[in-house]
Design a protein around this motif. Sequence first.
Motif, short mmCIF file in Angstrom:
data_model
loop_
_atom_site.label_atom_id
_atom_site.label_comp_id
_atom_site.label_asym_id
_atom_site.label_seq_id
_atom_site.Cartn_x
_atom_site.Cartn_y
_atom_site.Cartn_z
N GLY A 181 3.78 -9.98 9.47
CA GLY A 181 3.04 -9.31 10.53
C GLY A 181 2.04 -8.29 10.06
O GLY A 181 1.40 -7.63 10.89
N HIS A 182 1.90 -8.09 8.76
CA HIS A 182 0.97 -7.09 8.23
C HIS A 182 -0.08 -7.77 7.34
O HIS A 182 0.06 -8.93 6.95
N LEU A 183 -1.11 -7.02 7.00
CA LEU A 183 -2.09 -7.54 6.05
C LEU A 183 -1.43 -7.81 4.71
O LEU A 183 -0.70 -6.97 4.18
N ALA A 184 -1.69 -8.98 4.16
CA ALA A 184 -1.11 -9.32 2.86
C ALA A 184 -1.74 -8.47 1.77
O ALA A 184 -2.95 -8.19 1.78
N ASN A 185 -0.91 -8.02 0.84
CA ASN A 185 -1.38 -7.28 -0.34
C ASN A 185 -2.23 -6.07 0.06
O ASN A 185 -3.32 -5.84 -0.47
N ALA A 186 -1.72 -5.32 1.02
CA ALA A 186 -2.45 -4.15 1.50
C ALA A 186 -1.47 -3.04 1.86
O ALA A 186 -0.28 -3.28 2.09
N GLU A 187 -1.98 -1.82 1.88
CA GLU A 187 -1.18 -0.66 2.24
C GLU A 187 -2.02 0.28 3.08
O GLU A 187 -3.16 0.61 2.73
N VAL A 188 -1.45 0.70 4.22
CA VAL A 188 -2.08 1.70 5.08
C VAL A 188 -0.97 2.65 5.51
O VAL A 188 -0.16 2.31 6.37
N PHE A 236 19.13 16.20 -1.50
CA PHE A 236 19.08 15.30 -0.35
C PHE A 236 17.63 15.29 0.14
O PHE A 236 16.99 16.34 0.24
N GLU A 237 17.10 14.10 0.45
CA GLU A 237 15.71 13.99 0.87
C GLU A 237 15.61 13.37 2.26
O GLU A 237 16.28 12.39 2.57
N VAL A 238 14.76 13.96 3.08
CA VAL A 238 14.43 13.38 4.39
C VAL A 238 12.91 13.30 4.48
O VAL A 238 12.19 14.05 3.81
N GLY A 239 12.45 12.39 5.30
CA GLY A 239 11.01 12.24 5.43
C GLY A 239 10.64 11.28 6.54
O GLY A 239 11.50 10.60 7.13
N SER A 240 9.35 11.19 6.82
CA SER A 240 8.85 10.27 7.84
C SER A 240 7.39 10.00 7.56
O SER A 240 6.73 10.75 6.85
N TRP A 241 6.91 8.90 8.12
CA TRP A 241 5.48 8.68 8.12
C TRP A 241 5.05 8.26 9.52
O TRP A 241 5.83 7.77 10.32
N ALA A 242 3.78 8.51 9.82
CA ALA A 242 3.26 8.18 11.14
C ALA A 242 3.07 6.68 11.28
O ALA A 242 3.37 6.09 12.30
N ASN A 243 2.58 6.05 10.29
CA ASN A 243 2.36 4.61 10.27
C ASN A 243 1.76 4.27 8.90
O ASN A 243 1.28 5.18 8.21
N TYR A 244 1.94 3.06 8.32
CA TYR A 244 1.88 1.86 9.08
C TYR A 244 2.64 0.80 8.28
O TYR A 244 3.60 0.22 8.76
N HIS A 245 2.24 0.67 6.99
CA HIS A 245 2.84 -0.36 6.13
C HIS A 245 2.45 -0.05 4.69
O HIS A 245 1.32 0.32 4.40
N ASP A 246 3.42 -0.21 3.77
CA ASP A 246 3.10 0.01 2.35
C ASP A 246 3.22 -1.28 1.57
O ASP A 246 3.74 -2.29 2.05
N LEU A 247 2.72 -1.24 0.35
CA LEU A 247 2.64 -2.43 -0.48
C LEU A 247 4.02 -2.99 -0.80
O LEU A 247 4.18 -4.20 -0.98
#
Length: 671
Positions: free
Chosen positions: A493-500, A476-487
């Motif tokens: 609402g996010h930058l096109a073709n970008a990941e942060v 079983f896996e749990v997780g989190s991220w602080a921010n922001y957007h992945d590819l």
Amino acid sequence: MLEVDNFTQNIIEKFPVFIYKTAFFWRWLLLCVLLFYSITQIEAKTDNSKPAQQAESSRFLELWKQARERKLAQHPYWLKLLHFYSFGESVGQWSFKSDVVSAGFFLSANGKTDPEAELKATLKALLSPSVNNPDQDARCKFIARFNWLRSKLDFPEMPKRNCPLFERWANLEDSTGISIIFVSAYLKNPASTFGHLLVKFNSRNRLLGHSLLRPTLNYGAIINPDDNPLVYALRGLFGGYSGSFTDERFYNFNHVYGENELRDMWEYPLNYSAVQQHRITYHAWELLQNVKFTYYFFLDNCAYRMAELLEMAWDDTSRINTSGAIWAIPVDVVFKLQKFRSATNGQSILGSPQLIPSRQRKLRQRVAQLSEMEQTQLKALINSVNHLDSGELRSVPEPSRARILDALLDYLQYVKKENQTLLQQKERNKLLLARSFLPIMENNSSADKPKPPTEGTPPMRFRFGAVVNELLGPAFEVGSWANYHDLLGTESGHLANAEVVTLDLRIQVRENSFEVTHFQLFNIQKYALNPTRISGDFEWSWRARAGWERANFGCLTCRQFRIAGGYGGSVSLAGKDLEYAFVDIFGETPKDSWSATTLGFAPHLGMTWSPLESWKIKLEGGWFKSLVGPKKEYFRSRFDQRLSISQDWDVRLEIERLESLEAKLALHYFW
């Protein structure tokens, strides 16, 4: 006769002496009279001022009595006005004190740590107007404090005080509202990776009525331009810079962000009442009086301070910022504003957004509206301005020619240089003259219009799901991220073709184990396209990431630190796809041995495809080969799918091979 003559002669000789002594006497007499009169006037003024001083003291004591009875020193709004926070509520707060570091912001010597002392000093200053400089009068300099205290206390009738600088700046009579502007992310500058916020004061004034001329508030670090990138990063992270508010006309920010940095902006009107708008305007003026804070990149930044300013609308405990948070990002402020409701109509105070397109987007919109023939003519003009006089271009119908020249003007503005040569200026003038003889064409700006940030996923994510590993079995896996957007995420609402992505943590739980299998510090990727297919509109794609991962999927505890980055190229063949090729440089080191550090290179090929807006597929493979350190050579591949359920939820299927195969089915919640 002789005696008379002697007598006359004697008088004549003594007469000048008499005149001199008499004048000397009268001078002393006049001086004594003036001195007596001055002393009398001073005593009279002193006697007359005693009742005034007594009256002023009486007024202060009455107001101070009311303030203490009503406990205004502990009132949430008074603490807001002074930027007071308790332990842990703000970065660097180890006691109950104000975030402001400027001594001039406080009227009491103990004002930074004692809100009651500051209240007492403020009341005294408000009752003692400045005669010499009205703009330095407490009622003008601390206008937010004055207006709030006047609404809470029974102030005596006071002579009207004009505040020339504030009145000229605020222009409250012609005010039409306040807007918040979200500036999209700028990945070339770490401080702008998550975007930026501005606050604009709107007006119908004939001089300031145009959107570009409206006063706009900015908050940022006061940096030393001589600091190298490492010093800049360290000082930004650990409070080595001061931060302050500044204001300029909006066209300055539009030039910096939209024209130079090519960043889209979204303007959201804020549906505050007139009273709430005035509260924000009053306090904004106070903050513009050279008031400084300690700047921290992750928290005490533009997002935190702009949200703090907008909180001044409410004179209660309402807060936009989260108490005790360890980071603040601009888009999160916009999402939080969406949840606040107007007291008059119950609707969100966040109005409908308006796109302020970047220069690059304007160019791409223009070119997208051209036919294939028109694009061919545009490319010919870019290669040689002499094509303007060619028979081929003159044979093109006037409406088409107008669209071509409009696109060319946008292109020249996009690739403009700071100092144009005389020849370039002449060529531009020639182009403008030719365009002036052609009809005015409507620009369909709706083409290629992105969705606003508030229609995308919120920045923070929680993840839970099931894992199947061919060697280690299920988990079983749990997780989190602080921010922001992945590819793989939705791009609304996010930058096109970008990941942060930052602080991405994943933990796998099995019957007899509990292991951190993945902790990524950051993963930033930018895939640049050239949709116009014209020279000058091209960038290299790039990416960088660092964090702790497993050396292979056949073990749980074999974590190693990996850092990688590289350049590449990317294309879109059908519009809803992205194909890319990269060459990365990577470094790996196991947790228990720095001597086993490996440096090498890793070419990658990959693609993404979005058959539907809610469905996206990603496929990537890379070959890793060491150049320094222990010899390594291995292949890593992964296949991912994302299906969006709603704005806040999606489901993902992730299959990855690193020596062994591991598959995951995860549910993501964004908040």
